[in-house]
Design a protein around this motif. Structure first.
Motif, mmCIF file in Angstrom:
data_model
loop_
_atom_site.group_PDB
_atom_site.id
_atom_site.type_symbol
_atom_site.label_atom_id
_atom_site.label_comp_id
_atom_site.label_asym_id
_atom_site.label_seq_id
_atom_site.Cartn_x
_atom_site.Cartn_y
_atom_site.Cartn_z
ATOM 1 N N ALA A 1 0.849 -1.197 0.000
ATOM 2 C CA ALA A 1 0.000 0.000 0.000
ATOM 3 C C ALA A 1 0.880 1.241 0.000
ATOM 4 O O ALA A 1 1.988 1.238 0.534
ATOM 5 C CB ALA A 1 -0.923 0.008 1.211
ATOM 6 N N VAL A 2 0.364 2.300 -0.610
ATOM 7 C CA VAL A 2 1.009 3.617 -0.613
ATOM 8 C C VAL A 2 -0.049 4.626 -0.200
ATOM 9 O O VAL A 2 -1.202 4.560 -0.639
ATOM 10 C CB VAL A 2 1.578 3.964 -2.016
ATOM 11 N N GLU B 1 5.622 5.992 -11.047
ATOM 12 C CA GLU B 1 6.516 5.549 -9.975
ATOM 13 C C GLU B 1 5.733 4.860 -8.857
ATOM 14 O O GLU B 1 6.157 3.826 -8.339
ATOM 15 C CB GLU B 1 7.295 6.734 -9.396
ATOM 16 N N MET B 2 4.587 5.414 -8.485
ATOM 17 C CA MET B 2 3.764 4.781 -7.457
ATOM 18 C C MET B 2 3.285 3.415 -7.935
ATOM 19 O O MET B 2 3.281 2.440 -7.179
ATOM 20 C CB MET B 2 2.590 5.679 -7.093
ATOM 21 N N GLY C 1 -1.964 -4.115 -5.174
ATOM 22 C CA GLY C 1 -1.718 -3.194 -4.066
ATOM 23 C C GLY C 1 -2.677 -2.011 -4.081
ATOM 24 O O GLY C 1 -3.286 -1.687 -5.107
ATOM 25 N N LEU C 2 -2.806 -1.380 -2.919
ATOM 26 C CA LEU C 2 -3.711 -0.246 -2.761
ATOM 27 C C LEU C 2 -2.953 1.072 -2.681
ATOM 28 O O LEU C 2 -1.851 1.131 -2.133
ATOM 29 C CB LEU C 2 -4.547 -0.405 -1.492
ATOM 30 N N LEU C 3 -3.571 2.096 -3.209
ATOM 31 C CA LEU C 3 -3.038 3.461 -3.140
ATOM 32 C C LEU C 3 -4.150 4.367 -2.661
ATOM 33 O O LEU C 3 -5.254 4.335 -3.201
ATOM 34 C CB LEU C 3 -2.555 3.912 -4.531
ATOM 35 N N THR D 1 -9.350 6.051 -3.290
ATOM 36 C CA THR D 1 -8.724 4.757 -3.060
ATOM 37 C C THR D 1 -8.619 4.051 -4.400
ATOM 38 O O THR D 1 -9.597 3.959 -5.148
ATOM 39 C CB THR D 1 -9.539 3.899 -2.070
ATOM 40 N N LEU D 2 -7.421 3.557 -4.691
ATOM 41 C CA LEU D 2 -7.119 2.955 -5.981
ATOM 42 C C LEU D 2 -6.495 1.571 -5.780
ATOM 43 O O LEU D 2 -5.923 1.291 -4.725
ATOM 44 C CB LEU D 2 -6.132 3.837 -6.751
ATOM 45 N N ARG D 3 -6.589 0.756 -6.797
ATOM 46 C CA ARG D 3 -5.959 -0.576 -6.774
ATOM 47 C C ARG D 3 -5.133 -0.743 -8.044
ATOM 48 O O ARG D 3 -5.562 -0.374 -9.127
ATOM 49 C CB ARG D 3 -6.999 -1.674 -6.671
#
Length: 137
Positions: A40-41, A61-62, A70-72, A134-136
């Motif tokens: 996660a970031v 980059e993220m 993963g989650l952002l 919230t992103l995946r």
């Protein structure tokens, strides 16, 4: 689970380290981490200061450092499109801000991530609201 904090400000990183956090001076244009390093970031208000022309580079980059699936989380102030020194900024000297209309930030983010949740939180300022995203990967 380990948390890693990054900030461009060495003073902010010093304060994190004093509190026992793993922290590094770094910017988000070139994250000094291996591919898929994080589950996660969390990016709260930092993208406000990235010029719009650089946003895809930062998102790339993220995306790179996030593990598959993963989650952002991104938190921004926005609601309208604007870029430059923000005249209403309380800091002196006033800082550079990029504000995004809801539709434009969603369009940009969806090039890199799946949008899991996008909602806004009203503010006292009629022109701005908080964008909680919230992103995946």
């Amino acid at each position: 689970m380990q948390t890693t904090c990054i900030d461009l400000s060495s003073e902010s990183v010093k304060k994190c380290i004093e509190r026992g956090l793993n922290a590094k001076v770094m910017d988000f244009y070139q994250l000094d981490f291996a591919d898929h390093s994080f589950q996660a970031v969390y990016a709260l208000n930092c993208l406000l200061h990235a010029p719009k022309k650089d946003l895809d580079q930062v998102l790339q980059e993220m995306h790179r450092v996030l593990a598959p699936n993963g989650l952002l989380f991104i938190g921004l102030y926005g609601g309208y499109d604007s870029e430059g020194v923000w005249e209403a900024d309380w800091c002196k000297p006033q800082r550079f801000f990029s504000f995004h209309a809801d539709s434009s930030i969603q369009k940009t983010l969806s090039r890199w991530f799946q949008i899991v949740d996008f909602h806004t939180v009203p503010l006292d300022d009629d022109n701005l609201h908080f964008q909680s995203i919230t992103l995946r990967k």
